[in-house]
Scaffold this motif. Structure first.
Motif, PDB file in Angstrom:
ATOM      1  N   GLN A   1       0.839  -1.217   0.000  1.00 63.39           N
ATOM      2  CA  GLN A   1       0.000   0.000   0.000  1.00 63.39           C
ATOM      3  C   GLN A   1       0.868   1.260   0.000  1.00 63.39           C
ATOM      4  O   GLN A   1       0.590   2.225  -0.699  1.00 63.39           O
ATOM      5  N   LEU A   2       1.933   1.182   0.824  1.00 64.73           N
ATOM      6  CA  LEU A   2       2.853   2.339   0.866  1.00 64.73           C
ATOM      7  C   LEU A   2       3.522   2.536  -0.491  1.00 64.73           C
ATOM      8  O   LEU A   2       3.700   3.671  -0.947  1.00 64.73           O
ATOM      9  N   ALA A   3       3.848   1.410  -1.135  1.00 62.74           N
ATOM     10  CA  ALA A   3       4.502   1.499  -2.445  1.00 62.74           C
ATOM     11  C   ALA A   3       3.551   2.138  -3.464  1.00 62.74           C
ATOM     12  O   ALA A   3       3.976   2.886  -4.351  1.00 62.74           O
ATOM     13  N   GLU A   4       2.259   1.849  -3.318  1.00 60.53           N
ATOM     14  CA  GLU A   4       1.274   2.442  -4.236  1.00 60.53           C
ATOM     15  C   GLU A   4       1.270   3.965  -4.082  1.00 60.53           C
ATOM     16  O   GLU A   4       1.262   4.709  -5.058  1.00 60.53           O
TER      17      GLU A   4
ATOM     18  N   MET B   1      -3.906  14.151 -14.427  1.00 61.88           N
ATOM     19  CA  MET B   1      -3.878  13.047 -13.468  1.00 61.88           C
ATOM     20  C   MET B   1      -4.205  13.489 -12.058  1.00 61.88           C
ATOM     21  O   MET B   1      -4.695  12.707 -11.256  1.00 61.88           O
ATOM     22  N   GLN B   2      -3.881  14.742 -11.757  1.00 60.36           N
ATOM     23  CA  GLN B   2      -3.947  15.114 -10.348  1.00 60.36           C
ATOM     24  C   GLN B   2      -5.365  15.130  -9.805  1.00 60.36           C
ATOM     25  O   GLN B   2      -5.567  14.957  -8.616  1.00 60.36           O
ATOM     26  N   THR B   3      -6.336  15.283 -10.706  1.00 61.97           N
ATOM     27  CA  THR B   3      -7.721  15.239 -10.223  1.00 61.97           C
ATOM     28  C   THR B   3      -8.028  13.860  -9.638  1.00 61.97           C
ATOM     29  O   THR B   3      -8.905  13.718  -8.817  1.00 61.97           O
ATOM     30  N   GLU B   4      -7.271  12.854 -10.111  1.00 59.33           N
ATOM     31  CA  GLU B   4      -7.484  11.500  -9.582  1.00 59.33           C
ATOM     32  C   GLU B   4      -6.440  11.107  -8.553  1.00 59.33           C
ATOM     33  O   GLU B   4      -6.742  10.429  -7.583  1.00 59.33           O
ATOM     34  N   VAL B   5      -5.186  11.544  -8.769  1.00 61.39           N
ATOM     35  CA  VAL B   5      -4.135  11.002  -7.891  1.00 61.39           C
ATOM     36  C   VAL B   5      -4.187  11.574  -6.483  1.00 61.39           C
ATOM     37  O   VAL B   5      -3.888  10.869  -5.525  1.00 61.39           O
ATOM     38  N   TYR B   6      -4.574  12.833  -6.346  1.00 61.84           N
ATOM     39  CA  TYR B   6      -4.609  13.354  -4.977  1.00 61.84           C
ATOM     40  C   TYR B   6      -5.693  12.654  -4.148  1.00 61.84           C
ATOM     41  O   TYR B   6      -5.392  12.158  -3.053  1.00 61.84           O
TER      42      TYR B   6
ATOM     43  N   ILE C   1      -4.946  10.378  -0.764  1.00 59.19           N
ATOM     44  CA  ILE C   1      -5.596  10.620   0.528  1.00 59.19           C
ATOM     45  C   ILE C   1      -6.384   9.380   0.967  1.00 59.19           C
ATOM     46  O   ILE C   1      -6.414   9.036   2.153  1.00 59.19           O
ATOM     47  N   LYS C   2      -6.965   8.693   0.008  1.00 56.22           N
ATOM     48  CA  LYS C   2      -7.697   7.453   0.332  1.00 56.22           C
ATOM     49  C   LYS C   2      -6.705   6.420   0.883  1.00 56.22           C
ATOM     50  O   LYS C   2      -6.979   5.764   1.893  1.00 56.22           O
ATOM     51  N   LEU C   3      -5.547   6.294   0.241  1.00 54.04           N
ATOM     52  CA  LEU C   3      -4.539   5.339   0.713  1.00 54.04           C
ATOM     53  C   LEU C   3      -4.060   5.690   2.116  1.00 54.04           C
ATOM     54  O   LEU C   3      -3.924   4.824   2.984  1.00 54.04           O
TER      55      LEU C   3
END
Ligand SMILES: Cc1cc2nc3c(=O)[nH]c(=O)nc-3n(C[C@H](O)[C@H](O)[C@H](O)COP(=O)(O)OP(=O)(O)OC[C@H]3O[C@@H](n4cnc5c(N)ncnc54)[C@H](O)[C@@H]3O)c2cc1C
Length: 471
Positions: A316-319, A359-364, A368-370
């Protein structure tokens, strides 16, 4: 060089800011704004230090204003932007470092702002110099308020030109939001959304001081007042505030008008100059810094719970680390593949820049979910306030919940409260919404990515392949 004290002093200019039912004029003293003002004052102070990377030695001004015409200036600008983001961990989205890039881009092609009706190109360059010499914090408001176009009773009026006078233009109406406006020096106003040829009254582009008579800022709920810094370490420092912006017949002097009734100028100012690309290098550098911070918090939480050797948790951390690394790699690629445009300015490579922005609309939200998944209930298993530590009986009870000689209770609570300010507080929610929308709705951002991707090259490859065997 402008110091933090200079910046704070300039805020006492009679501006009209509404928050929580109060009309605030001295924002630096108000609890809603004092935290972010102190944060930004510290950044200005950092620029005054001998040899600060925030300063362009060639101009003696903040390097964020430098128009990158040489590789050296391009590097300098990147270093300054990275430094700026590092000082605020990427939580200040619309600090001075964003619009400074837009102004540099506009000034690189002044002739774009000259039309038959108005010759404003020289003014654009002069305003850029004026803002750079003073190290001004100019924020922006470039999107109209949300409104229902099918509602004939709507009184919503996006900002528009109502009069031209010898002194300047008179504008009236409203813009959706100006992040940081309550604590900035000035605001850049235009329409980033393309205008129709007949929308001449909406075709304005200008900068106006926040203190301009008739300019009113209606702030959303402040998060800085949520609690003590121990309880809300990010909200109390980095709440840059967002304000709705209302213009009640505001006079904008010609010296800071870039377009007045010229649809072609407004529609081409961002992409017909290097402005959008230079300005948004800041956006992706900032996001990279913020994701690094989120990754650091996640890693510390995993260690605090002794799960750092667990393969599933490592995954998970690696993700999360991958999300951060991809952002960093795209930023690096956008910078290093920059090319000089026909006006001699190094533009970050659009293919990588807009891939990162899109991408940032999805990656942030994903990051935060992770972090939330890794933190579990630990972000709730914290006492209500730093004041809970004052009661010895309560402290003893906390020991049963979290006591450890290796990791004292206060340290654990401090870490998990920080995590909550990233995943669960109002500040946290606002940041997710910010990353999703500050650059436009996702379809808009992806349209830029689509425009800059060399589809023809990819198609040619496939064409060659198809031609290599019989029908
Ligand atoms: C925290 C925060 C801070 C902000 N700060 C600033 C600022 O400082 N300055 C500024 O100018 N603006 C600022 N904004 C406003 C921002 O620019 C807008 O939110 C953004 O441009 C999207 O416009 P909108 O909110 O009207 O959403 P809309 O355009 O109404 O989009 C909402 C949804 O409608 C749908 N949609 C919209 N357009 C399309 C389309 N073309 N195709 C398909 N579906 C679509 C999508 O589902 C989209 O998610 C800020 C916004 C936030 C959330």
């Amino acid at each position: 060089m402008r110091s933090g004290a200079d910046y704070v002093r300039a805020l006492d200019d009679g501006r009209c800011v509404y928050v929580n039912g109060d009309k605030v004029s001295r924002v630096a003293d108000h609890p809603a704004f004092a935290g972010v003002v102190a944060t930004m004052a510290a950044v200005y102070d950092a620029s005054c230090a001998e040899g600060s990377p925030l300063v362009d030695p060639g101009t003696g001004r903040l390097a964020i204003f430098t128009c990158p015409r040489t590789r050296e200036q391009h590097e300098l600008r990147r270093t300054a932007l990275e430094q700026w983001s590092a000082l605020t961990h990427g939580f200040i989205g619309r600090g001075p470092d964003h619009v400074a890039g837009l102004l540099a881009g506009f000034s690189s092609r002044p002739e774009l702002f000259d039309t038959e009706r108005h010759q404003l190109g020289r003014g654009v360059q002069c305003y850029h110099r004026y803002a750079a010499e003073r190290g001004l914090w100019v924020t922006n408001s470039i999107v109209p308020p949300q409104a229902n176009p099918n509602d004939p009773t709507s009184r919503v009026r996006p900002v528009r030109l109502v009069e031209e006078t010898a002194e300047g233009i008179v504008v009236d109406g409203a813009q959706m939001l100006g992040t940081g406006a309550a604590v900035a020096d000035a605001i850049f106003v235009t329409s980033i959304r393309p205008l129709a040829p007949d929308e001449t009254d909406r075709a304005v582009s200008f900068v106006v001081p926040i203190s301009a008579p008739g300019l009113k800022l209606l702030c959303r709920r402040p998060y800085a007042t949520a609690g003590e810094p121990f309880d809300y370490p990010l909200s109390t420092r980095f709440d840059e505030t967002d304000a709705m912006v209302v213009f009640d017949r505001v006079l904008v002097p010609w010296s800071s008008v870039f377009a007045a009734g010229d649809v072609t100028v407004v529609n081409s100012q961002f992409f017909g100059t290097a402005a959008h690309q230079i300005g948004n290098l800041q956006s992706i550098i900032r996001l990279t810094a913020k994701l690094r911070f989120v990754t650091g918090v996640a890693s510390l939480i995993v260690k605090a719970n002794g799960r750092d050797t667990d393969p599933a948790i490592k995954g998970q951390l690696a993700e999360l680390a991958t999300v951060q690394t991809v952002s960093e790699a795209l930023t690096h690629a956008a910078h290093s593949h920059a090319e000089r445009d026909e006006y001699g300015v190094y533009r970050p490579a659009g293919k990588y820049l807009y891939a990162a922005l899109g991408m940032q609309t999805e990656v942030y939200p994903k990051a935060i979910k992770l972090l939330g998944e890794l933190a579990g209930g630990g972000v709730i298993q914290v006492p209500s306030s730093v004041r809970d530590f004052d009661d010895p009986e309560e402290l003893a009870a906390m020991d049963v919940l979290m006591g450890s000689d290796r990791f004292p209770v206060a340290e654990r609570v401090k870490l998990f409260k920080l995590a909550w300010d990233l995943v669960g507080s109002e500040f946290a929610g606002r940041h997710v919404q910010y990353e999703r929308f500050y650059s436009g709705a996702v379809a808009t951002v992806r349209a830029h990515a689509h425009r800059f991707y060399p589809f023809a090259d990819a198609e040619a490859l496939v064409g060659d392949f198809l031609a290599s065997y019989r029908a």
